[in-house]
Write a protein that holds these residues in place. Structure first.
Motif, PDB file in Angstrom:
ATOM      1  N   GLU A 197      -4.619  19.608   6.600  1.00 56.26           N
ATOM      2  CA  GLU A 197      -3.578  19.208   5.646  1.00 56.26           C
ATOM      3  C   GLU A 197      -2.198  19.072   6.306  1.00 56.26           C
ATOM      4  OE1 GLU A 197      -5.685  21.691   5.310  1.00 56.26           O
ATOM      5  OE2 GLU A 197      -4.754  23.528   4.538  1.00 56.26           O
ATOM      6  N   ASN A 198      -2.002  19.699   7.477  1.00 58.37           N
ATOM      7  CA  ASN A 198      -0.721  19.552   8.174  1.00 58.37           C
ATOM      8  C   ASN A 198      -0.501  18.125   8.657  1.00 58.37           C
ATOM      9  OD1 ASN A 198      -1.432  22.741   9.603  1.00 58.37           O
ATOM     10  ND2 ASN A 198       0.106  22.318   8.039  1.00 58.37           N
ATOM     11  N   PHE A 199      -1.578  17.362   8.726  1.00 58.02           N
ATOM     12  CA  PHE A 199      -1.458  15.996   9.248  1.00 58.02           C
ATOM     13  C   PHE A 199      -1.464  14.952   8.136  1.00 58.02           C
ATOM     14  CE2 PHE A 199      -3.200  18.611  12.660  1.00 58.02           C
ATOM     15  CZ  PHE A 199      -2.327  18.313  13.694  1.00 58.02           C
ATOM     16  N   SER A 200      -1.298  15.400   6.919  1.00 60.19           N
ATOM     17  CA  SER A 200      -1.274  14.510   5.755  1.00 60.19           C
ATOM     18  C   SER A 200       0.110  13.900   5.556  1.00 60.19           C
ATOM     19  CB  SER A 200      -1.638  15.321   4.504  1.00 60.19           C
ATOM     20  OG  SER A 200      -2.742  14.757   3.879  1.00 60.19           O
ATOM     21  N   GLY A 201       0.139  12.649   5.100  1.00 58.14           N
ATOM     22  CA  GLY A 201       1.414  12.032   4.747  1.00 58.14           C
ATOM     23  C   GLY A 201       2.277  11.678   5.950  1.00 58.14           C
ATOM     24  N   LEU A 202       1.698  11.591   7.125  1.00 61.12           N
ATOM     25  CA  LEU A 202       2.494  11.384   8.338  1.00 61.12           C
ATOM     26  C   LEU A 202       2.636   9.926   8.770  1.00 61.12           C
ATOM     27  CD1 LEU A 202       1.515  14.329  10.701  1.00 61.12           C
ATOM     28  CD2 LEU A 202       3.293  14.181   8.978  1.00 61.12           C
ATOM     29  N   LEU A 203       1.851   9.043   8.172  1.00 63.14           N
ATOM     30  CA  LEU A 203       1.844   7.652   8.642  1.00 63.14           C
ATOM     31  C   LEU A 203       3.217   7.008   8.597  1.00 63.14           C
ATOM     32  CD1 LEU A 203      -1.266   5.704   7.383  1.00 63.14           C
ATOM     33  CD2 LEU A 203      -0.415   5.856   9.691  1.00 63.14           C
ATOM     34  N   THR A 204       3.962   7.324   7.561  1.00 65.57           N
ATOM     35  CA  THR A 204       5.242   6.634   7.356  1.00 65.57           C
ATOM     36  C   THR A 204       6.436   7.443   7.841  1.00 65.57           C
ATOM     37  OG1 THR A 204       5.441   7.621   5.165  1.00 65.57           O
ATOM     38  CG2 THR A 204       4.399   5.462   5.287  1.00 65.57           C
ATOM     39  N   ARG A 205       6.192   8.677   8.253  1.00 62.95           N
ATOM     40  CA  ARG A 205       7.329   9.542   8.536  1.00 62.95           C
ATOM     41  C   ARG A 205       7.831   9.386   9.967  1.00 62.95           C
ATOM     42  NH1 ARG A 205       6.822  15.765   7.178  1.00 62.95           N
ATOM     43  NH2 ARG A 205       5.571  14.962   5.444  1.00 62.95           N
ATOM     44  N   ILE A 242       0.836  -1.205   0.000  1.00 65.99           N
ATOM     45  CA  ILE A 242       0.000   0.000   0.000  1.00 65.99           C
ATOM     46  C   ILE A 242       0.874   1.259   0.000  1.00 65.99           C
ATOM     47  CG2 ILE A 242      -1.820   1.274   1.202  1.00 65.99           C
ATOM     48  CD1 ILE A 242      -2.817  -1.334   2.379  1.00 65.99           C
ATOM     49  N   ASP A 243       1.946   1.243   0.794  1.00 65.70           N
ATOM     50  CA  ASP A 243       2.870   2.389   0.818  1.00 65.70           C
ATOM     51  C   ASP A 243       3.391   2.705  -0.581  1.00 65.70           C
ATOM     52  OD1 ASP A 243       2.685   2.652   3.559  1.00 65.70           O
ATOM     53  OD2 ASP A 243       4.651   1.804   3.998  1.00 65.70           O
ATOM     54  N   CYS A 244       3.831   1.665  -1.273  1.00 63.49           N
ATOM     55  CA  CYS A 244       4.395   1.843  -2.614  1.00 63.49           C
ATOM     56  C   CYS A 244       3.341   2.456  -3.546  1.00 63.49           C
ATOM     57  CB  CYS A 244       4.875   0.509  -3.186  1.00 63.49           C
ATOM     58  SG  CYS A 244       6.438  -0.054  -2.496  1.00 63.49           S
ATOM     59  N   ASN A 250       4.364  10.700  14.673  1.00 62.33           N
ATOM     60  CA  ASN A 250       3.606  11.431  13.671  1.00 62.33           C
ATOM     61  C   ASN A 250       2.283  10.732  13.337  1.00 62.33           C
ATOM     62  OD1 ASN A 250       5.154  13.737  13.156  1.00 62.33           O
ATOM     63  ND2 ASN A 250       6.583  12.569  11.870  1.00 62.33           N
ATOM     64  N   ALA A 251       2.321   9.405  13.296  1.00 62.50           N
ATOM     65  CA  ALA A 251       1.093   8.653  13.022  1.00 62.50           C
ATOM     66  C   ALA A 251       0.070   8.884  14.131  1.00 62.50           C
ATOM     67  CB  ALA A 251       1.411   7.161  12.889  1.00 62.50           C
ATOM     68  N   ALA A 252       0.555   8.992  15.367  1.00 61.40           N
ATOM     69  CA  ALA A 252      -0.354   9.232  16.487  1.00 61.40           C
ATOM     70  C   ALA A 252      -0.927  10.652  16.414  1.00 61.40           C
ATOM     71  CB  ALA A 252       0.372   9.006  17.811  1.00 61.40           C
ATOM     72  N   LEU A 253      -0.090  11.624  16.048  1.00 65.04           N
ATOM     73  CA  LEU A 253      -0.583  12.993  15.846  1.00 65.04           C
ATOM     74  C   LEU A 253      -1.678  13.004  14.781  1.00 65.04           C
ATOM     75  CD1 LEU A 253       2.733  15.107  15.811  1.00 65.04           C
ATOM     76  CD2 LEU A 253       0.930  15.150  17.549  1.00 65.04           C
ATOM     77  N   ARG A 254      -1.388  12.323  13.669  1.00 65.79           N
ATOM     78  CA  ARG A 254      -2.350  12.235  12.572  1.00 65.79           C
ATOM     79  C   ARG A 254      -3.661  11.610  13.027  1.00 65.79           C
ATOM     80  NH1 ARG A 254      -3.649   7.807   9.480  1.00 65.79           N
ATOM     81  NH2 ARG A 254      -4.330   8.124   7.316  1.00 65.79           N
ATOM     82  N   GLY A 255      -3.570  10.506  13.772  1.00 67.57           N
ATOM     83  CA  GLY A 255      -4.775   9.817  14.221  1.00 67.57           C
ATOM     84  C   GLY A 255      -5.614  10.718  15.122  1.00 67.57           C
ATOM     85  N   THR A 256      -4.937  11.379  16.054  1.00 64.43           N
ATOM     86  CA  THR A 256      -5.642  12.271  16.980  1.00 64.43           C
ATOM     87  C   THR A 256      -6.338  13.392  16.211  1.00 64.43           C
ATOM     88  OG1 THR A 256      -3.817  11.863  18.534  1.00 64.43           O
ATOM     89  CG2 THR A 256      -5.356  13.646  19.085  1.00 64.43           C
ATOM     90  N   ALA A 260       4.424  -1.459  10.526  1.00 62.03           N
ATOM     91  CA  ALA A 260       2.965  -1.452  10.360  1.00 62.03           C
ATOM     92  C   ALA A 260       2.292  -1.577  11.721  1.00 62.03           C
ATOM     93  CB  ALA A 260       2.549  -2.604   9.446  1.00 62.03           C
ATOM     94  N   TYR A 261       2.843  -2.441  12.550  1.00 61.89           N
ATOM     95  CA  TYR A 261       2.299  -2.676  13.879  1.00 61.89           C
ATOM     96  C   TYR A 261       2.190  -1.361  14.652  1.00 61.89           C
ATOM     97  CZ  TYR A 261       1.798  -4.878  18.479  1.00 61.89           C
ATOM     98  OH  TYR A 261       1.356  -5.270  19.707  1.00 61.89           O
ATOM     99  N   ASP A 262       3.278  -0.622  14.697  1.00 60.36           N
ATOM    100  CA  ASP A 262       3.284   0.638  15.451  1.00 60.36           C
ATOM    101  C   ASP A 262       2.343   1.671  14.838  1.00 60.36           C
ATOM    102  OD1 ASP A 262       4.871  -0.030  17.526  1.00 60.36           O
ATOM    103  OD2 ASP A 262       6.714   0.799  16.717  1.00 60.36           O
ATOM    104  N   ARG A 263       2.233   1.652  13.533  1.00 60.53           N
ATOM    105  CA  ARG A 263       1.323   2.601  12.902  1.00 60.53           C
ATOM    106  C   ARG A 263      -0.123   2.320  13.273  1.00 60.53           C
ATOM    107  NH1 ARG A 263       2.714   2.741   6.676  1.00 60.53           N
ATOM    108  NH2 ARG A 263       4.778   1.779   6.727  1.00 60.53           N
ATOM    109  N   VAL A 264      -0.453   1.027  13.404  1.00 63.84           N
ATOM    110  CA  VAL A 264      -1.810   0.656  13.816  1.00 63.84           C
ATOM    111  C   VAL A 264      -2.049   1.105  15.259  1.00 63.84           C
ATOM    112  CG1 VAL A 264      -3.358  -1.286  14.319  1.00 63.84           C
ATOM    113  CG2 VAL A 264      -2.010  -1.278  12.201  1.00 63.84           C
ATOM    114  N   ILE A 265      -1.121   0.783  16.140  1.00 65.52           N
ATOM    115  CA  ILE A 265      -1.264   1.151  17.565  1.00 65.52           C
ATOM    116  C   ILE A 265      -1.348   2.667  17.714  1.00 65.52           C
ATOM    117  CG2 ILE A 265      -0.118   1.124  19.820  1.00 65.52           C
ATOM    118  CD1 ILE A 265      -1.221  -1.571  18.933  1.00 65.52           C
ATOM    119  N   ALA A 266      -0.490   3.378  16.997  1.00 63.91           N
ATOM    120  CA  ALA A 266      -0.464   4.838  17.111  1.00 63.91           C
ATOM    121  C   ALA A 266      -1.778   5.430  16.611  1.00 63.91           C
ATOM    122  CB  ALA A 266       0.715   5.400  16.313  1.00 63.91           C
TER     123      ALA A 266
END
Lengths: 361, 361, 361, 361
Positions: free
Chosen positions: C57-65, B159-161, C17-23, C292-298
């Protein structure tokens, strides 16, 4: 103040952002009173005047990021050239934008198709500098382009993943890879991933030869075969047809199979009675994080494109040959294709380690 | 001397080798005068007496290796149970092998289907210990199984890709993921990869709801939508059919589309006029290197299975619940499926961050 | 309009960043007329009124960063609490900022130390919601925190890389890993990477026991030994000292060796005459892309923190226990440490597969 | 029957196993009645007659595996050449082994030091074929060697990981990278990782110039600086000393600091008052999985080495220049070093994007 236009065109690839960063950093550092205009979505932004003024901070954090912050589009050359198409003379529109913005020059990061358009614009009198990008590695004039090795990494990883399953289960697996009409990506990924059979557009295959390779492996008690197949791979029967007949056949096949690998898979299943599994990583190959190698090449080419812009070296493409920077005339590059030579050393080396190219007698 | 039989059964997954290593290391270390018999290709090896005596060094270097050194096979439960099938009473054959080798017990690393067979053998009087493995995470009785998080990593990477390409181009992309009849893998990868729409077998979708989600994004000027779709995803129309009708429909669709995502893609194209791209990572999700997480789980479960074997805790499955080891009766596990609860917290959390499950009104 | 303050505090980690995005996504989606104030560099931004109004939009693209877009800082609790320190009453300053901005509540993403400060602010009457983050996994009250498994992945990869070299050359290698005063990170990475010896703060080591483990491997003709060592690992001699003496000894050692692993390395070299190589991945463990695991938890924790904020559940920390969301009172969390129990199952399982913890007789 | 000896010598690197596989596959395929003798642990195996007869299946599954299945050792040239050293004439011992085994030729996979020994053996009348391997990329005669790009990938990843932490916290970070006396690895990783300062052995640094670069970044409100430093980096003061004085100084420093980066770090802390963090990935750079690129190069070079062996092209090294295979005389390679030219294009390109090499006035 000097204004430099920049755009990314064609299929996206890894390190496009790194090349944008390299170009911008060098322009801001080496030039005086520089302004950078970033056009949105490739030539479309130049046609429709969609752009923004870019600041140094816009190019921060781009080394590792996939995709392109400017967006891109595929605007076919045929469409661009045709003044009647859409009722809009696109070349004129681009020239108008260029002149009204008073650009010092236009820097185009693009592949084969895009550089044809770049050349057209240069012929029309615009000052253009090209930076080669493509995962296909089919650009004439540069040994290497960024995107290629990152895509090879993704494609190889796909084969690696299949490998562990294949070895545990025993079956025929086809991994269909990108590359348009050339086989570089499949050749490299096939070699790196240890594919048993590699099918390239440049070497038409014989289905019976593939079946023979599968059976030879079984005879050695290797109960799985991995076939790395280029999306543009072609059978010897199809290769014997005229271009027009080929095109029609492709269309027909496309209706039946969403991807050519399914067609070959069906043919192998029929001939061997063995189950064939197909994997099509598809657009994954353009995505993800760029390799270190590509980031270096992208930074180098961007840096050199900026230097070319500043010293007025227009109508040319920045390239790397034998590890060194060269600039080549756009006219020499446009419309040419760098293909895999079936008689080359790398093919011979691959055959020597036991890889079949599906054309052995 | 005590002989312990071991086999891996069903689809392969990451960390199977790590679990073999963990079991063997602990057996050799904790037991006295231990011999390990490794059966080739799952239950098939037990049926046909294909095995080898394994030494400690055979289990070296396995922590990072994908696949299974023992090989595996899918031998359907229906086939196993039927004494007439193939003219061979397979249960009897397995019992004979077990007894002739004088096994202390049989350790089975397998998923849902395989543990049904384990339970059958236990009912037939064999001493069986089960170790849960599956990328589907559908095994009842254990919070976690190795394979799952590694598969999620591969699927998320896919999905990332696609994400970088999608963001650069603007289109609808479907990524079809594994999981059989349950949605865990797709749910986790969809959440981790930032999919806009997630389609699960547990939540029948409405094609109009999906189209609405795509249009809502367009209205926010987001010109691409990524759909993570489980291979077992089901439309509400299909969900309304009887099991038999569903089966027939699936068969029919399979003839038309090599993978269900192509079918949904066609439907979306028709409704929106937008181009839809499909990616099917397929068997890649079982392959590649195991994550650290899975290696820890696999080692822990292997270590505990050995301890169970040595203290004679038979007819049970080693499991981890709430981070702690427990053993659960095979009879409680066999035939049950752990599915995603549509009303659960994780679904609610996902909806809160804007993910559509294709069933919003 | 309701204003929600948010900040990240303490050492950075993957998925912040993923947690910021989720919140943020959940606040914007579930709330009405929401404004988010992002404070710069942790509590420092709250003290010194450095903040910005954040848009969707500031919270876009943060999942992987990796890292945190808000910046972070370590502001020690001792310093925060002391009204005289720096001549600035920091608690008062934070309260003033909070009130002048008219915050609905303050969401703090932080680890152990930061949540002590959160608790203090809650006691002072501010409405605080805590989100647990730490690579150390030492936060009391939540089974899992994001950051931990990503750090384990980096640490395991370090051991894997060393493994291939170690196996080719034959030597003793020490890999020093993070975790402050707890051993979770080292324990997991050591298990996943196949370390031969694991040294944890919770299990004081005996240098002679380590030497014995090295010699036992040599006796089995395994000419290399890999030691995974927590930065907080402690010898039994040191463990016998008073806290004050320990502190002084640490100071003294720090002058001599930039990292404790060099000290143990020297001791082993002296005792065995064998060359010891030390690798200290250091801050690499906080960096890079989240799993991926941490992104889900965050994402889950961020989504829940937003829901807590909207339903007025203040003075509590969002947590995940047994896979399910719970909220726990900040007062229960602050100042407590979740450590590795030397008698726990995971230690027993690790010993069973042959791992030494440096305290075997 | 023809016997071909093969060994891997010097520091291990990624794709050594792939090169062994390539060589063996091609020998077995192209030759008739071939036997391969694999010597254990580099030249040590040739000296002490430690070897095994290798079968085709021994070379299976090696494409992705790090390290070397044959083991390796560093046997210094000085030691090899000296007939008195250890009281054992090692050259004679190697010649004796070679002759008694009746080898057709000896294939040596090694780096700079090892190929000096290969050349010596060739001068002594043995038939030797060299395959270049090194993560340092310092081998004269080949544009590329396998190992280099994989090591760059690991080193770049280290910088990437540090980058996210650095950007979140604000500090000076030094990442010390390998490369012996040449700067290729650090230059590439520094470029790919976006280091702000790159310190190479080929460009002596001035500590004040580094401090100036840090301050210039602060002036631009960039509160962190990343320094990629080669382990062989040298200050201009040290560069002015005689070789002997340099050696003594290095020895002295080594006593004080386990790695040179700690010394530079201390100097920067003293001059700036800023905290400096040091990361030394060390042997991680030799380890882990090879990139696709390296696997291709390794397979190609192995395949060509086999072809050279079969056509009797002895006393030469297989090389790749400009993408094409060439063989170069061992005498031309031995003892030469390919270094980074401080005036080269890549340095100029790097400076253009704002990288300091620590020697700007």
């Amino acid at each position: 103040m000097k204004r430099y236009g920049i755009l990314t065109s064609g299929g996206d690839c890894q390190s496009l952002n790194a090349a944008l960063r390299g170009t911008a950093k060098a322009l801001f550092r080496l030039g005086t009173d520089v302004e950078i205009i970033g056009f949105r979505n490739g030539f479309r932004g130049l046609i429709h005047r969609e752009y923004e003024i870019m600041r140094p901070e816009n190019f921060s954090g781009l080394l590792t990021r996939g995709g392109t912050i400017l967006g891109t589009s595929r605007t076919p050359f045929k469409q661009i050239r045709d003044p009647e198409e859409d009722g809009l003379d696109k070349v004129r529109a681009m020239k108008d934008t260029y002149r009204e913005l008073g650009l010092e020059c236009l820097i185009v990061l693009g592949g084969n198709g895009s550089q044809k358009t770049s050349n057209l614009l240069a012929q029309e009198g615009l000052r253009v500098i090209a930076v080669p990008k493509t995962i296909d590695n089919d650009l004439w004039g540069s040994d290497i382009t960024f995107g290629f090795h990152s895509a090879v990494e993704v494609a190889t990883n796909a084969i690696d993943c299949i490998h562990t399953t294949a070895a545990s289960h025993g079956r025929v697996f086809i991994v269909e890879l990108m590359g348009h009409k050339v086989g570089w990506l499949t050749l490299y990924a096939g070699l790196a991933g240890g594919a048993d059979v590699i099918l390239l557009p440049e070497i038409p295959y014989d289905i019976d030869s593939i079946v023979k390779a599968i059976r030879a492996r079984e005879a050695q008690r290797k109960h799985f075969t991995i076939i790395a197949m280029a999306e543009g791979a072609i059978s010897k029967e199809m290769a014997a047809l005229s271009k027009k007949e080929q095109k029609e056949l492709r269309k027909k096949m496309k209706k039946k199979y969403p991807s050519p690998a399914y067609g070959i898979g069906a043919a192998i299943e029929e001939k061997t009675g063995q189950e064939v599994r197909v994997t099509v990583p598809g657009h994954m190959q353009r995505g993800g994080h760029p390799t270190a190698y590509d980031r270096v090449i992208a930074t180098r080419l961007g840096s050199e494109a900026a230097a070319m812009a500043l010293r007025g070296e227009f109508g040319r493409m920045a390239a790397i040959t034998g590890g060194k920077f060269v600039s080549v005339p756009l006219g020499d590059v446009a419309g040419k294709l760098k293909t895999v030579d079936p008689e080359s050393e790398i093919i011979r080396e691959a055959r020597a380690v036991g890889i079949s190219f599906g054309n052995e007698p």
